[in-house]
Design a protein around this motif. Sequence first.
Motif, PDB file in Angstrom:
ATOM      1  N   ARG A  90       0.811  -1.220   0.000  1.00 17.39           N
ATOM      2  CA  ARG A  90       0.000   0.000   0.000  1.00 17.39           C
ATOM      3  C   ARG A  90       0.845   1.271   0.000  1.00 17.39           C
ATOM      4  O   ARG A  90       0.318   2.373  -0.148  1.00 17.39           O
ATOM      5  CB  ARG A  90      -0.938  -0.004   1.211  1.00 17.39           C
ATOM      6  N   LEU A  91       2.156   1.150   0.160  1.00 17.20           N
ATOM      7  CA  LEU A  91       3.032   2.323   0.171  1.00 17.20           C
ATOM      8  C   LEU A  91       3.360   2.829  -1.225  1.00 17.20           C
ATOM      9  O   LEU A  91       3.716   3.992  -1.400  1.00 17.20           O
ATOM     10  CB  LEU A  91       4.359   1.988   0.871  1.00 17.20           C
ATOM     11  N   GLY A  92       3.270   1.954  -2.199  1.00 20.58           N
ATOM     12  CA  GLY A  92       3.767   2.259  -3.529  1.00 20.58           C
ATOM     13  C   GLY A  92       2.849   3.133  -4.364  1.00 20.58           C
ATOM     14  O   GLY A  92       1.763   3.508  -3.908  1.00 20.58           O
ATOM     15  N   PRO A  93       3.304   3.469  -5.588  1.00 21.48           N
ATOM     16  CA  PRO A  93       4.560   3.025  -6.195  1.00 21.48           C
ATOM     17  C   PRO A  93       5.755   3.830  -5.686  1.00 21.48           C
ATOM     18  O   PRO A  93       5.692   5.044  -5.590  1.00 21.48           O
ATOM     19  CB  PRO A  93       4.339   3.290  -7.693  1.00 21.48           C
ATOM     20  N   LEU A  94       6.816   3.119  -5.338  1.00 22.12           N
ATOM     21  CA  LEU A  94       8.046   3.746  -4.863  1.00 22.12           C
ATOM     22  C   LEU A  94       9.207   3.304  -5.732  1.00 22.12           C
ATOM     23  O   LEU A  94       9.128   2.286  -6.433  1.00 22.12           O
ATOM     24  CB  LEU A  94       8.323   3.355  -3.406  1.00 22.12           C
ATOM     25  N   THR A  95      10.291   4.059  -5.704  1.00 18.05           N
ATOM     26  CA  THR A  95      11.488   3.742  -6.482  1.00 18.05           C
ATOM     27  C   THR A  95      12.696   3.740  -5.551  1.00 18.05           C
ATOM     28  O   THR A  95      12.618   4.224  -4.409  1.00 18.05           O
ATOM     29  CB  THR A  95      11.713   4.786  -7.588  1.00 18.05           C
ATOM     30  N   PRO A  96      13.843   3.241  -6.013  1.00 16.80           N
ATOM     31  CA  PRO A  96      15.050   3.283  -5.187  1.00 16.80           C
ATOM     32  C   PRO A  96      15.483   4.699  -4.812  1.00 16.80           C
ATOM     33  O   PRO A  96      16.255   4.868  -3.867  1.00 16.80           O
ATOM     34  CB  PRO A  96      16.097   2.597  -6.081  1.00 16.80           C
ATOM     35  N   ALA A  97      14.984   5.696  -5.520  1.00 15.18           N
ATOM     36  CA  ALA A  97      15.328   7.078  -5.194  1.00 15.18           C
ATOM     37  C   ALA A  97      14.515   7.623  -4.026  1.00 15.18           C
ATOM     38  O   ALA A  97      14.830   8.704  -3.501  1.00 15.18           O
ATOM     39  CB  ALA A  97      15.134   7.966  -6.419  1.00 15.18           C
ATOM     40  N   ASP A  98      13.480   6.897  -3.623  1.00 15.15           N
ATOM     41  CA  ASP A  98      12.591   7.374  -2.574  1.00 15.15           C
ATOM     42  C   ASP A  98      13.099   6.997  -1.183  1.00 15.15           C
ATOM     43  O   ASP A  98      13.888   6.059  -1.009  1.00 15.15           O
ATOM     44  CB  ASP A  98      11.183   6.807  -2.766  1.00 15.15           C
ATOM     45  N   ARG A  99      12.574   7.725  -0.201  1.00 13.38           N
ATOM     46  CA  ARG A  99      12.911   7.501   1.204  1.00 13.38           C
ATOM     47  C   ARG A  99      11.612   7.294   1.972  1.00 13.38           C
ATOM     48  O   ARG A  99      10.629   7.995   1.740  1.00 13.38           O
ATOM     49  CB  ARG A  99      13.681   8.702   1.746  1.00 13.38           C
ATOM     50  N   VAL A 100      11.592   6.291   2.880  1.00 16.88           N
ATOM     51  CA  VAL A 100      10.377   5.990   3.632  1.00 16.88           C
ATOM     52  C   VAL A 100      10.678   5.998   5.121  1.00 16.88           C
ATOM     53  O   VAL A 100      11.822   5.846   5.554  1.00 16.88           O
ATOM     54  CB  VAL A 100       9.784   4.626   3.209  1.00 16.88           C
ATOM     55  N   PHE A 101       9.621   6.168   5.905  1.00 14.55           N
ATOM     56  CA  PHE A 101       9.754   6.327   7.348  1.00 14.55           C
ATOM     57  C   PHE A 101       8.871   5.310   8.070  1.00 14.55           C
ATOM     58  O   PHE A 101       7.671   5.226   7.830  1.00 14.55           O
ATOM     59  CB  PHE A 101       9.349   7.753   7.749  1.00 14.55           C
ATOM     60  N   ASP A 102       9.483   4.528   8.965  1.00 10.88           N
ATOM     61  CA  ASP A 102       8.816   3.493   9.745  1.00 10.88           C
ATOM     62  C   ASP A 102       8.712   3.982  11.192  1.00 10.88           C
ATOM     63  O   ASP A 102       9.687   3.983  11.935  1.00 10.88           O
ATOM     64  CB  ASP A 102       9.645   2.203   9.657  1.00 10.88           C
TER      65      ASP A 102
END
Length: 292
Positions: A90-102
């Motif tokens: 459900r987080l996507g679409p994401l790419t290797p250039a993106d940054r995510v926070f847990d």
Amino acid sequence: MTIAPEAGTTTAPVPSQSTYQTRVADYWNAEENPVNLELGKIDDLYHHHYGIGEADRSVLDEPDSLRRRERITAELHRLEHAQAELLAERLGPLTPADRVFDAGCGRGGGSVVAHLRYGCQADGVTISAKQAEFANEQARKRDIDDQVRYHCRNMLDTGLPSGAFAASWNNESTMYVELDLLFAEHARLLRRGGRYVVITGCYNDTYGRASREVSLINAHYICDIHPRSAYFRAMARNRLVPVHVQDLTEATLPYWELRREADHLVTGIEDTFLTAYRNGSFQYLLIAADRV
């Protein structure tokens, strides 16, 4: 009216966390629960949450006692991993250039799942120094510590850069904080159009007040479960617009039914969860929202 301090005195520093949060940190710094640790040892993915999906109950028919324990542990871990994958999807679409926070990352399994799926960078935050150290060691073992990092910080005030994240999430950690403070921090961290996802247990407003079972769960985990409606009100106040809501209550029942029969992993709260889900007072919910 402002009162000036007396000469020679200094202002006491404001703590980074409340007394309650310090108690929560102490709890997780001391926690060594087999249901969290034994499952993670299977593949070094440590999930501090519950599972979803149909369970393979044939594991209970295994005649060899040692093998039976191993098979039950593996099946519970499979169900927990399925939950982590659902959230990551459900987080996507994401790419290797993106940054995510847990937010409230525990021992770090969710951040690794997101990185493996999208190749993105991940920052996890936990209030437990022990969990952060453990999770960083796991990232080093996987040789992904340049991409996946864990911090011992308060998820309500992370110190991470504003607008730097394409996606963020909480996986069963919202019941430890005030929702308005939490969602304000997510809204600050997310770029416009960024995606926030939460999976959580919440009490059902249509049932009335929190049930006896919900109160028992609160006492067991030193938490404060929010009503379902509070999530949507707090999101609306903090620029988070729900785009997908999914009731996972039925999907999590097989996990709890199997876990109740895992003698080596039971914590004593399993029947309470099952009763709360079945009497309608408690729900297991996924909400995905866009930051506007």
